[in-house]
Design a protein around this motif. Sequence first.
Motif, mmCIF file in Angstrom:
data_model
loop_
_atom_site.group_PDB
_atom_site.id
_atom_site.type_symbol
_atom_site.label_atom_id
_atom_site.label_comp_id
_atom_site.label_asym_id
_atom_site.label_seq_id
_atom_site.Cartn_x
_atom_site.Cartn_y
_atom_site.Cartn_z
ATOM 1 N N GLU A 8 3.621 -5.235 -9.263
ATOM 2 C CA GLU A 8 2.459 -5.677 -8.504
ATOM 3 C C GLU A 8 1.710 -4.438 -8.035
ATOM 4 O O GLU A 8 2.288 -3.580 -7.358
ATOM 5 N N GLN A 9 0.445 -4.353 -8.412
ATOM 6 C CA GLN A 9 -0.348 -3.163 -8.088
ATOM 7 C C GLN A 9 -0.500 -3.016 -6.587
ATOM 8 O O GLN A 9 -0.675 -3.981 -5.861
ATOM 9 N N GLU A 10 -0.420 -1.738 -6.143
ATOM 10 C CA GLU A 10 -0.587 -1.397 -4.725
ATOM 11 C C GLU A 10 -1.873 -0.578 -4.555
ATOM 12 O O GLU A 10 -2.263 0.161 -5.455
ATOM 13 N N GLU A 19 4.421 -1.776 -7.190
ATOM 14 C CA GLU A 19 5.739 -2.060 -6.623
ATOM 15 C C GLU A 19 6.480 -2.965 -7.598
ATOM 16 O O GLU A 19 5.932 -3.958 -8.082
ATOM 17 N N TRP A 20 7.736 -2.618 -7.883
ATOM 18 C CA TRP A 20 8.570 -3.434 -8.753
ATOM 19 C C TRP A 20 9.213 -4.534 -7.909
ATOM 20 O O TRP A 20 9.910 -4.242 -6.931
ATOM 21 N N THR A 21 8.968 -5.790 -8.258
ATOM 22 C CA THR A 21 9.496 -6.918 -7.489
ATOM 23 C C THR A 21 10.898 -7.304 -7.928
ATOM 24 O O THR A 21 11.544 -8.110 -7.265
ATOM 25 N N MET A 36 0.845 -1.189 0.000
ATOM 26 C CA MET A 36 0.000 0.000 0.000
ATOM 27 C C MET A 36 0.884 1.244 0.000
ATOM 28 O O MET A 36 1.975 1.234 0.572
ATOM 29 N N ILE A 37 0.383 2.284 -0.656
ATOM 30 C CA ILE A 37 1.069 3.570 -0.636
ATOM 31 C C ILE A 37 0.058 4.617 -0.192
ATOM 32 O O ILE A 37 -1.074 4.643 -0.676
ATOM 33 N N GLN A 38 0.459 5.426 0.781
ATOM 34 C CA GLN A 38 -0.428 6.442 1.323
ATOM 35 C C GLN A 38 0.215 7.808 1.156
ATOM 36 O O GLN A 38 1.355 8.032 1.576
ATOM 37 N N PHE A 39 -0.526 8.716 0.528
ATOM 38 C CA PHE A 39 -0.073 10.088 0.308
ATOM 39 C C PHE A 39 -0.698 11.005 1.345
ATOM 40 O O PHE A 39 -1.863 10.826 1.709
ATOM 41 N N THR A 40 0.061 12.003 1.793
ATOM 42 C CA THR A 40 -0.579 13.089 2.525
ATOM 43 C C THR A 40 -1.431 13.842 1.499
ATOM 44 O O THR A 40 -1.148 13.799 0.287
ATOM 45 N N THR A 52 3.907 -0.574 4.044
ATOM 46 C CA THR A 52 3.219 0.631 3.598
ATOM 47 C C THR A 52 4.211 1.760 3.381
ATOM 48 O O THR A 52 5.006 2.065 4.262
ATOM 49 N N ALA A 53 4.148 2.363 2.197
ATOM 50 C CA ALA A 53 4.943 3.556 1.903
ATOM 51 C C ALA A 53 4.093 4.764 2.252
ATOM 52 O O ALA A 53 2.960 4.886 1.788
ATOM 53 N N GLN A 54 4.627 5.639 3.091
ATOM 54 C CA GLN A 54 3.971 6.889 3.460
ATOM 55 C C GLN A 54 4.662 8.013 2.696
ATOM 56 O O GLN A 54 5.839 8.285 2.949
ATOM 57 N N VAL A 55 3.971 8.639 1.755
ATOM 58 C CA VAL A 55 4.562 9.715 0.952
ATOM 59 C C VAL A 55 4.249 11.046 1.610
ATOM 60 O O VAL A 55 3.083 11.422 1.767
ATOM 61 N N THR A 56 5.320 11.760 1.980
ATOM 62 C CA THR A 56 5.152 13.061 2.623
ATOM 63 C C THR A 56 5.513 14.222 1.706
ATOM 64 O O THR A 56 5.143 15.356 1.979
#
Length: 137
Positions: free
Chosen positions: A128-130, A121-123, A1-5, A36-40
């Motif tokens: 693979e879709q996030e 995400e590149w494996t 999962m990737i989460q953006f502010t 989880t990637a948190q994008v700030t």
Amino acid sequence: MIQFTPESYDALVDHAERGVPEEICGLLEGTREDGTAQVTAIHPIENVATHRETRYTLEPEAQLAVMEAIEGKGTDVVGFYHSHPTGPPHPSATDEAQATWAGYSYVIVSLSGRPFVGSWEWTGEKFEQELVSVGRD
């Protein structure tokens, strides 16, 4: 999962829309934990590809400088982004052939119609879709 502010998400879409008709590109700053990637923050980098309407290449010296600056702040590069001004809303065959950073997110802003932000995400072998989310924990 990737989460953006919300701020980083809005900046990403704005950068893509301002770049039309060319693809835009850059780095994603934040943290990664528990999958989880948190994008700030996003960091736009000049696209130096020959055919910028359908390809992207991050300017190498700027990419290195931004990576060093992010690491110097104690945060991480969690991925890369670029736009597809006329689609598709997923990685192209060229995107897959050029992906090199295993474990990193590759975000695409598709502008064919309403803006769509997807992440993969590149494996090391395939994308693979996030799940993409906007908000705070």
